[in-house]
Design an enzyme around this catalytic site. Structure first.
Site, PDB file in Angstrom:
ATOM      1  N   ALA A  97     -32.942 -14.413  29.973  1.00  0.00           N
ATOM      2  CA  ALA A  97     -33.476 -14.564  28.612  1.00  0.00           C
ATOM      3  C   ALA A  97     -34.205 -15.896  28.489  1.00  0.00           C
ATOM      4  O   ALA A  97     -33.933 -16.833  29.229  1.00  0.00           O
ATOM      5  CB  ALA A  97     -32.322 -14.512  27.617  1.00  0.00           C
ATOM      6  N   SER A 112     -24.036  -3.683  27.570  1.00  0.00           N
ATOM      7  CA  SER A 112     -22.756  -4.326  27.839  1.00  0.00           C
ATOM      8  C   SER A 112     -21.972  -3.551  28.882  1.00  0.00           C
ATOM      9  O   SER A 112     -22.057  -2.323  28.946  1.00  0.00           O
ATOM     10  CB  SER A 112     -21.919  -4.428  26.570  1.00  0.00           C
ATOM     11  OG  SER A 112     -20.677  -5.021  26.892  1.00  0.00           O
ATOM     12  N   LYS A 123     -25.906  -6.563  19.879  1.00  0.00           N
ATOM     13  CA  LYS A 123     -25.314  -7.023  21.144  1.00  0.00           C
ATOM     14  C   LYS A 123     -24.792  -8.459  20.999  1.00  0.00           C
ATOM     15  O   LYS A 123     -23.731  -8.807  21.530  1.00  0.00           O
ATOM     16  CB  LYS A 123     -26.331  -6.935  22.289  1.00  0.00           C
ATOM     17  CG  LYS A 123     -25.848  -7.523  23.616  1.00  0.00           C
ATOM     18  CD  LYS A 123     -24.612  -6.817  24.113  1.00  0.00           C
ATOM     19  CE  LYS A 123     -23.995  -7.223  25.413  1.00  0.00           C
ATOM     20  NZ  LYS A 123     -24.120  -8.490  25.999  1.00  0.00           N
ATOM     21  N   HIS A 173     -21.570  -8.247  19.223  1.00  0.00           N
ATOM     22  CA  HIS A 173     -20.597  -7.734  20.205  1.00  0.00           C
ATOM     23  C   HIS A 173     -20.036  -8.910  21.004  1.00  0.00           C
ATOM     24  O   HIS A 173     -18.819  -9.029  21.206  1.00  0.00           O
ATOM     25  CB  HIS A 173     -21.298  -6.717  21.120  1.00  0.00           C
ATOM     26  CG  HIS A 173     -20.564  -6.399  22.392  1.00  0.00           C
ATOM     27  ND1 HIS A 173     -20.509  -7.275  23.466  1.00  0.00           N
ATOM     28  CD2 HIS A 173     -19.845  -5.320  22.768  1.00  0.00           C
ATOM     29  CE1 HIS A 173     -19.792  -6.748  24.433  1.00  0.00           C
ATOM     30  NE2 HIS A 173     -19.377  -5.556  24.042  1.00  0.00           N
ATOM     31  N   ASN A 174     -20.901  -9.783  21.450  1.00  0.00           N
ATOM     32  CA  ASN A 174     -20.448 -10.917  22.259  1.00  0.00           C
ATOM     33  C   ASN A 174     -19.612 -11.899  21.446  1.00  0.00           C
ATOM     34  O   ASN A 174     -18.669 -12.489  21.963  1.00  0.00           O
ATOM     35  CB  ASN A 174     -21.644 -11.633  22.901  1.00  0.00           C
ATOM     36  CG  ASN A 174     -22.158 -10.885  24.113  1.00  0.00           C
ATOM     37  OD1 ASN A 174     -21.957  -9.677  24.232  1.00  0.00           O
ATOM     38  ND2 ASN A 174     -22.817 -11.577  25.012  1.00  0.00           N
ATOM     39  N   GLU A 204     -16.336 -10.486  21.430  1.00  0.00           N
ATOM     40  CA  GLU A 204     -15.814 -10.693  22.800  1.00  0.00           C
ATOM     41  C   GLU A 204     -15.207 -12.107  22.937  1.00  0.00           C
ATOM     42  O   GLU A 204     -14.091 -12.266  23.449  1.00  0.00           O
ATOM     43  CB  GLU A 204     -16.982 -10.490  23.782  1.00  0.00           C
ATOM     44  CG  GLU A 204     -16.720 -10.804  25.228  1.00  0.00           C
ATOM     45  CD  GLU A 204     -18.011 -10.659  26.069  1.00  0.00           C
ATOM     46  OE1 GLU A 204     -18.673  -9.602  26.009  1.00  0.00           O
ATOM     47  OE2 GLU A 204     -18.371 -11.627  26.781  1.00  0.00           O
ATOM     48  N   ARG A 227     -18.769 -31.345  -7.415  1.00  0.00           N
ATOM     49  CA  ARG A 227     -20.231 -31.419  -7.223  1.00  0.00           C
ATOM     50  C   ARG A 227     -20.927 -31.853  -8.496  1.00  0.00           C
ATOM     51  O   ARG A 227     -21.876 -32.632  -8.493  1.00  0.00           O
ATOM     52  CB  ARG A 227     -20.780 -30.062  -6.764  1.00  0.00           C
ATOM     53  CG  ARG A 227     -20.333 -29.637  -5.380  1.00  0.00           C
ATOM     54  CD  ARG A 227     -20.833 -28.246  -5.020  1.00  0.00           C
ATOM     55  NE  ARG A 227     -22.269 -28.218  -4.802  1.00  0.00           N
ATOM     56  CZ  ARG A 227     -23.136 -27.549  -5.524  1.00  0.00           C
ATOM     57  NH1 ARG A 227     -22.723 -26.820  -6.548  1.00  0.00           N
ATOM     58  NH2 ARG A 227     -24.405 -27.587  -5.252  1.00  0.00           N
TER      59      ARG A 227
HETATM   60  C1  6PG Z   1     -21.363  -7.871  28.331  1.00  0.00           C
HETATM   61  C2  6PG Z   1     -21.115  -9.352  28.354  1.00  0.00           C
HETATM   62  C3  6PG Z   1     -22.201 -10.049  29.092  1.00  0.00           C
HETATM   63  C4  6PG Z   1     -21.789 -11.406  29.574  1.00  0.00           C
HETATM   64  C5  6PG Z   1     -21.709 -12.433  28.510  1.00  0.00           C
HETATM   65  C6  6PG Z   1     -20.948 -13.642  28.975  1.00  0.00           C
HETATM   66  O1  6PG Z   1     -21.340  -7.350  27.234  1.00  0.00           O
HETATM   67  O2  6PG Z   1     -21.529  -7.276  29.391  1.00  0.00           O
HETATM   68  O3  6PG Z   1     -21.047  -9.848  27.069  1.00  0.00           O
HETATM   69  O4  6PG Z   1     -23.328 -10.014  28.305  1.00  0.00           O
HETATM   70  O5  6PG Z   1     -20.582 -11.320  30.256  1.00  0.00           O
HETATM   71  O6  6PG Z   1     -23.010 -12.800  28.202  1.00  0.00           O
HETATM   72  O7  6PG Z   1     -21.191 -14.616  28.079  1.00  0.00           O
HETATM   73  P1  6PG Z   1     -20.747 -16.091  28.248  1.00  0.00           P
HETATM   74  O8  6PG Z   1     -21.273 -16.567  29.581  1.00  0.00           O
HETATM   75  O9  6PG Z   1     -21.400 -16.778  27.105  1.00  0.00           O
HETATM   76  O10 6PG Z   1     -19.263 -16.100  28.218  1.00  0.00           O
END
Ligand code: 6PG
Length: 471
Positions: A77, A129, A183, A186-187, A190, A445
Site C-alpha cells: 500500500a 482477509s 477491511k 475488520h483490522n 482484529e 467550557r
Molecule cells: C488479514 C490481516 C492482514 C494483516 C494485518 C496485520 O485480515 O488478513 O488483517 O491484513 O495480518 O494487516 O496488521 P498489523 O501488521 O498492523 O498487525
C-alpha cells in the site's frame, strides 16, 4: 498475441501468487506480472499444473488479457499503488477494471477511484482477509466500487472465497472506498481481539501463576464453546510451540514489543474524525505503541514494583475470565460495527451490516462463532444502531456482566494492566448511562471560554456569569 486470460495479477509476492493459484484451482485462466524474475519463476513452478502464466513485460501482460480487462494489484500500500496505476494508464481502455487488493488507506482509494473514473476505468478497493493460507484456499473478500462493473468480477470472487454453509464469504460492499473501509475496521476489531487475548494470558500467567501448559488447556476449553474463533485457535496453539534453540517455549523467547502496519491506527483516527467512539480498539492500538517504551517500563517497574498475584479461587476466576472475554469480544465487534454504521451514513456507503457479518463468518482473521449472532441481529433489524440494543445480545450481556465486573475489579486491584478489558466495561457503563456528567463539561467550557451550553428546559444556547468577581 491471442487475448485469452480472464484476470491478471500485478505483484506475485506470497499473497498475489496464492490468490492467483486459488483462481487457477477454480478453473480460471489467469496470468501474473512482476518486475522480479524470481517471482515469475516461483509462480510458474507452483502453478505448473494450472492454466496460468506470468510476464515480466507489462505490455505483453496487458495484451494477454480479455476485454474488459480485470487487473488485480497485490503490491504494498502507498505510493507504489500510484506508480503502478501511472504505468498502467496509457495501456488500458475504457471499461477496464483495476482492483487494488492491498491494505490501502480508504482516502487513497477514494481519490484513485475518482481520478480513474474520469478516464473510464473502474477502480475497486478490495479488502482481503485470511493471510497466506486464506489467499490460497479461501479468503474473506470485501470489494467496493462501481456496482455494475462488479458483476464482471463476481463469478471469480465467489469461486475463490471461503464458504460458510455453502455461502461465499464475499459480497458487494458498497460504492467508493467502502471495501477498503470495511477491511480497515475488520483490522481494528482484529487488534482489539488480539489485545484481549494477550490480557487474558497476562492475567493467567501473572495473577493466577498458570504455566503455559495450563494456559493452553484453558484456551482449548474456551475454544470448544461460544468463544470459538480463529484468533483463539491460533493463540491456543502458540502455547504448544517450543523454541528449537533453547527448548523453552518460543513465546517466552519473544520480545514484548508489538509492531503494527497501521490499519488499527487508521481505524482509531477515523473514529475520532467521525466522533464515533471505539475505545477498546483504541486501547489495543495504544497498548502496542506503549509496549515499545521498554527501557522506561523496565525503570518504572522497579520504582513502582507490586505483586500481581490474586488470591482468588482459580477455577472460579477462570469461569469469570471466560465471561469477561466474551463480554469484551462482543464489545469489540459492537464498536467496529457502530463505526461502520456511522461511516455508512457519513460517507454514503450504503453498507448492509448483515452481509458484512456474513462474509466475516469465514476466511478472515476475525471469523468467530459469535458472528452468527451478529449476522442474525442485523438480518432481523438492518438499521440496528448498536449491537447492544439487540434482544439476543442483551440477554447474553446481562448473564456475563457480573463475571466481567469481577475480573476487571480484581485485575485492577492486583495492579495488572488490562487496558482493553477495563475500557470495554467503562464503554458499556457509559452507554447505559441515562444522564452523564457531561453537563459539568459544558459548564466548565462556558465558565472559562464562554462556549455556551444548552439547557434541559429550553431551546437555544446560553451563557452564564459563573464567577461574579470576574464579571
Ligand atoms: C488479514 C490481516 C492482514 C494483516 C494485518 C496485520 O485480515 O488478513 O488483517 O491484513 O495480518 O494487516 O496488521 P498489523 O501488521 O498492523 O498487525
Amino acid at each position: 498475441m491471442e487475448s485469452k486470460y480472464t484476470l491478471g495479477m500485478i505483484g506475485l509476492g506470497t499473497m498475489g501468487r496464492n490468490l492467483l493459484l486459488n483462481m487457477a484451482d477454480n478453473g480460471f485462466a489467469v496470468t501474473g506480472y512482476d518486475k522480479d524474475p524470481n517471482m515469475i519463476e516461483k509462480l510458474k513452478q507452483d502453478g505448473s499444473k494450472h492454466n496460468l502464466t506470468a510476464y515480466s513485460s507489462l505490455e505483453d501482460f496487458i495484451a494477454s488479457l480479455e476485454l474488459p480487462r480485470r487487473i488485480m494489484l497485490l503490491v504494498p500500500a502507498g505510493p507504489i499503488v500510484d506508480s503502478v496505476i501511472k504505468e498502467l494508464e496509457p495501456l488500458l481502455e475504457k471499461g477496464d477494471m483495476i482492483i487494488d487488493s492491498g491494505n490501502s488507506h480508504f482516502t487513497d482509494t477514494s481519490r484513485r477511484a475518482i481520478e480513474l473514473s474520469d478516464i473510464g476505468i473502474h477502480f475497486f478497493g478490495m479488502g482481503i482477509s485470511g493471510g497466506e493460507e486464506g489467499a490460497r484456499f479461501g479468503p474473506s473478500i470485501m470489494p467496493g466500487g462501481d456496482k455494475t462493473a462488479y458483476s464482471n468480477m463476481k463469478e471469480i470472487l465467489e469461486a475463490v472465497s471461503a464458504k460458510v454453509n455453502g455461502d461465499p464469504c464475499v459480497a458487494y460492499i458498497g460504492p467508493g472506498a467502502s471495501g477498503h473501509f470495511v477491511k480497515m475496521v475488520h483490522n481494528g476489531i482484529e487488534y482489539s481481539m488480539m489485545q484481549l487475548l494477550a490480557e487474558s494470558y497476562d492475567i493467567m500467567k501473572n495473577a493466577l501463576d498458570y504455566s503455559n501448559e495450563e494456559i493452553y488447556s484453558v484456551f482449548e476449553k474456551w475454544n470448544n464453546g461460544r468463544l470459538q474463533s480463529f484468533l483463539l485457535e491460533v493463540t491456543r496453539d502458540i502455547f504448544k510451540v517450543k523454541d528449537d534453540k533453547t527448548n523453552n517455549f518460543l513465546l517466552d523467547m519473544i520480545k514484548d514489543e508489538a509492531k503494527s502496519k497501521g490499519t488499527g491506527k487508521w481505524t482509531s483516527q477515523v473514529s475520532m474524525d467521525l466522533q464515533l467512539p471505539i475505545p477498546t480498539i483504541n486501547e489495543a492500538v495504544s497498548t502496542r505503541d506503549l509496549s515499545k517504551y521498554k527501557s522506561l517500563r523496565v525503570a518504572l517497574s522497579k520504582v513502582y514494583a507490586q505483586d500481581n498475584t490474586l488470591a482468588e479461587n482459580k477455577e472460579q476466576f477462570i469461569i469469570e475470565l471466560e465471561q469477561a472475554l466474551y463480554f469484551s469480544v462482543i464489545t469489540s465487534y459492537a464498536q467496529g460495527l457502530h463505526l461502520l454504521w456511522q461511516a455508512s451514513i457519513s460517507y454514503k456507503y450504503e453498507l448492509q451490516l448483515h452481509e458484512i457479518a456474513q462474509i466475516w463468518r469465514g476466511g478472515c482473521i476475525i471469523r468467530a462463532e459469535f458472528l452468527e449472532d451478529i449476522y442474525q441481529a442485523y438480518k432481523k433489524q438492518p438499521d440496528l444502531e448498536h449491537l447492544y440494543a439487540d434482544a439476543g445480545v442483551q440477554e447474553k450481556m446481562k448473564e456475563i456482566l457480573p463475571g466481567m465486573r469481577s475480573v476487571v475489579t480484581h485485575a485492577l486491584q492486583s495492579g495488572l494492566a488490562i487496558p482493553a478489558f477495563a475500557s470495554a466495561l467503562t464503554y458499556f457503563d457509559s452507554l447505559r448511562t441515562e444522564r452523564m456528567p457531561s453537563n459539568l463539561i459544558q459548564a466548565q467550557r462556558d465558565f472559562f471560554g464562554a462556549h455556551r451550553f444548552e439547557r434541559t428546559d429550553a431551546e437555544g444556547t446560553f451563557h452564564a456569569i459563573w464567577n461574579p468577581i470576574n464579571a
